[in-house]
Design an enzyme around this catalytic site. Structure first.
Site, PDB file in Angstrom:
ATOM      1  N   HIS A   1       1.178  -1.354  -0.402  1.00  0.00           N
ATOM      2  CA  HIS A   1       0.316   0.469  -0.301  1.00  0.00           C
ATOM      3  C   HIS A   1       0.998   0.920  -0.058  1.00  0.00           C
ATOM      4  O   HIS A   1       0.372   2.840  -0.007  1.00  0.00           O
ATOM      5  CB  HIS A   1      -0.834  -0.299   1.484  1.00  0.00           C
ATOM      6  CG  HIS A   1      -1.965  -0.661   1.082  1.00  0.00           C
ATOM      7  ND1 HIS A   1      -2.869  -1.299   0.286  1.00  0.00           N
ATOM      8  CD2 HIS A   1      -2.671  -1.707   2.185  1.00  0.00           C
ATOM      9  CE1 HIS A   1      -3.651  -2.549   0.567  1.00  0.00           C
ATOM     10  NE2 HIS A   1      -3.516  -2.456   1.321  1.00  0.00           N
TER      11      HIS A   1
ATOM     12  N   ASP B   1      -2.412 -10.601  -2.264  1.00  0.00           N
ATOM     13  CA  ASP B   1      -3.418  -9.932  -1.079  1.00  0.00           C
ATOM     14  C   ASP B   1      -4.496  -9.892  -1.280  1.00  0.00           C
ATOM     15  O   ASP B   1      -5.062  -9.055  -2.260  1.00  0.00           O
ATOM     16  CB  ASP B   1      -2.700  -8.699  -0.406  1.00  0.00           C
ATOM     17  CG  ASP B   1      -3.128  -8.472   0.425  1.00  0.00           C
ATOM     18  OD1 ASP B   1      -2.161  -8.514   1.944  1.00  0.00           O
ATOM     19  OD2 ASP B   1      -4.187  -8.004   0.590  1.00  0.00           O
TER      20      ASP B   1
ATOM     21  N   HIS C   1      -6.294  -7.213  -0.536  1.00  0.00           N
ATOM     22  CA  HIS C   1      -6.791  -6.225  -0.774  1.00  0.00           C
ATOM     23  C   HIS C   1      -6.063  -5.740  -2.069  1.00  0.00           C
ATOM     24  O   HIS C   1      -4.823  -5.866  -2.036  1.00  0.00           O
ATOM     25  CB  HIS C   1      -5.456  -5.102   0.351  1.00  0.00           C
ATOM     26  CG  HIS C   1      -6.716  -5.607   1.764  1.00  0.00           C
ATOM     27  ND1 HIS C   1      -5.749  -6.826   2.266  1.00  0.00           N
ATOM     28  CD2 HIS C   1      -7.903  -5.076   2.535  1.00  0.00           C
ATOM     29  CE1 HIS C   1      -7.279  -6.007   3.929  1.00  0.00           C
ATOM     30  NE2 HIS C   1      -7.930  -5.603   3.176  1.00  0.00           N
TER      31      HIS C   1
ATOM     32  N   ASP D   1      -5.119 -12.802   3.096  1.00  0.00           N
ATOM     33  CA  ASP D   1      -6.257 -12.774   4.412  1.00  0.00           C
ATOM     34  C   ASP D   1      -7.017 -12.508   3.314  1.00  0.00           C
ATOM     35  O   ASP D   1      -7.962 -11.984   3.147  1.00  0.00           O
ATOM     36  CB  ASP D   1      -5.726 -11.110   4.451  1.00  0.00           C
ATOM     37  CG  ASP D   1      -5.087  -9.824   3.436  1.00  0.00           C
ATOM     38  OD1 ASP D   1      -4.953 -10.388   2.553  1.00  0.00           O
ATOM     39  OD2 ASP D   1      -4.596  -8.664   4.155  1.00  0.00           O
TER      40      ASP D   1
HETATM   41 ZN    ZN Z   1      -3.927  -7.404   2.735  1.00  0.00          ZN
END
Ligand code: ZN
Length: 300
Positions: A128, A164, A166, A244
């Site tokens: 991120h 991931d 996200h 995740d």
């Molecule tokens: Zn994540």
């Protein structure tokens, strides 16, 4: 001759894991991105007997590699004692910890190029962090740093596969339209950070998946992204390995199980080019089992 052959076989199937006990040395109480993610996983890898694992301490990343991905101002900001956002606290020495995590990504790249199976098991995660900002538990973009290093040192086509749950917005921010780089990110949408609904530029391919997508369907999307990555014909692949999208992860609403991570590892092993993987997210107490399943897929 037999001894030599056995040694060779042993060498080829060993998993080299870059990790450092200092990556468990900072935390904020109650924060899901916590030291146990590393300590419990290291413990699991030490006590299991299914795959030979060698743990190696990485060197911190040199500045030249960091500065391909980040501004000088961003690097300086990491040492200023103010939180970056509600999710991303300032910690004393976080700059040093982040530099060590980036160094592990570079070490994993190097090991993969040398023909080794390899994984970076470090905090903080990176996908991120943008060129100019720390966010979402991430301070430096480990994957973008390693990808730009690969391109600066002989790779013609470097692909990133980010599983991931996200969106890898930071990797996208830094690699967008970079010649020779491509990003394939498969993630829950809507979800944090709210980006990744569609492709970006000419080299960032996003695969948004609705919450609670059944495993079978999720795997089809992972396969589609993998097929597209193969069409890109990369000569090196970096994997942003976040665990995740797991069914019992507390931060998202997806459905994957340990055997899906085994399958992912197995799929990358079959690519026939150097592949290095680095830990991103994964917040359930089952993280050690998921990492082991993935490493078994990469190795067995
Ligand atoms: Zn994540």
């Amino acid at each position: 001759m037999i001894v030599a052959a056995l040694n060779e076989q042993d060498e080829g199937s060993r998993m080299k894991v870059f990790t450092h006990e200092k990556s468990a040395s900072y935390h904020r109480p109650g924060h899901p991105e916590r030291p146990a993610r590393i300590t419990m996983t290291v413990e699991k890898l030490r006590t299991q007997t299914e795959i030979p694992v060698q743990c190696v301490r990485p060197e911190p990343s040199p500045n030249v590699a960091l500065l391909r991905a980040h501004t000088q101002e961003h690097l300086a900001r990491l040492s200023e004692p103010m939180d970056f956002d509600a999710d991303t606290p300032y910690f004393p020495n976080i700059a040093e910890r982040a530099r060590a995590s980036a160094g592990a990504a570079l070490a994993a790249l190097k090991a993969a190029r040398g023909g080794e199976a390899t994984f970076s098991l470090m905090r903080p995660p990176g996908h991120h962090a943008t060129r100019t900002e720390a966010m979402g538990f991430c301070y430096l973009s480990n994957m973008a740093i390693a990808t730009l290093e690969a391109l600066a040192t002989g790779a013609k086509r470097a692909a990133v596969y980010d599983f991931d749950v996200h969106h890898g917005n930071g990797t996208e921010d830094i690699l967008l339209n970079k010649p020779g780089a491509a990003l394939f990110s498969i993630h829950q949408f809507p979800c944090y950070p709210g980006t990744g609904a569609r492709d970006a530029g000419d080299n960032c391919f996003n695969y948004p998946v609705p919450p609670q997508t059944p495993r079978k369907e999720y795997r089809k999307v992972l396969q589609r992204a993998l097929d597209r990555l193969k069409e890109f014909k990369p000569d090196v692949v970096g994997v942003s390995a976040g665990f995740d999208a797991y069914a019992r992860d507390p931060l998202a609403q997806e459905t994957l199980e340990a055997e899906d991570y085994y399958w992912l590892g197995e799929s990358f092993r079959g690519l026939g080019v150097p592949v290095f993987s680095i830990l991103e997210g994964g917040y359930s107490d089952d993280l050690p089992d998921l990492v082991l399943a993935y490493l078994k897929g990469l190795t067995l």
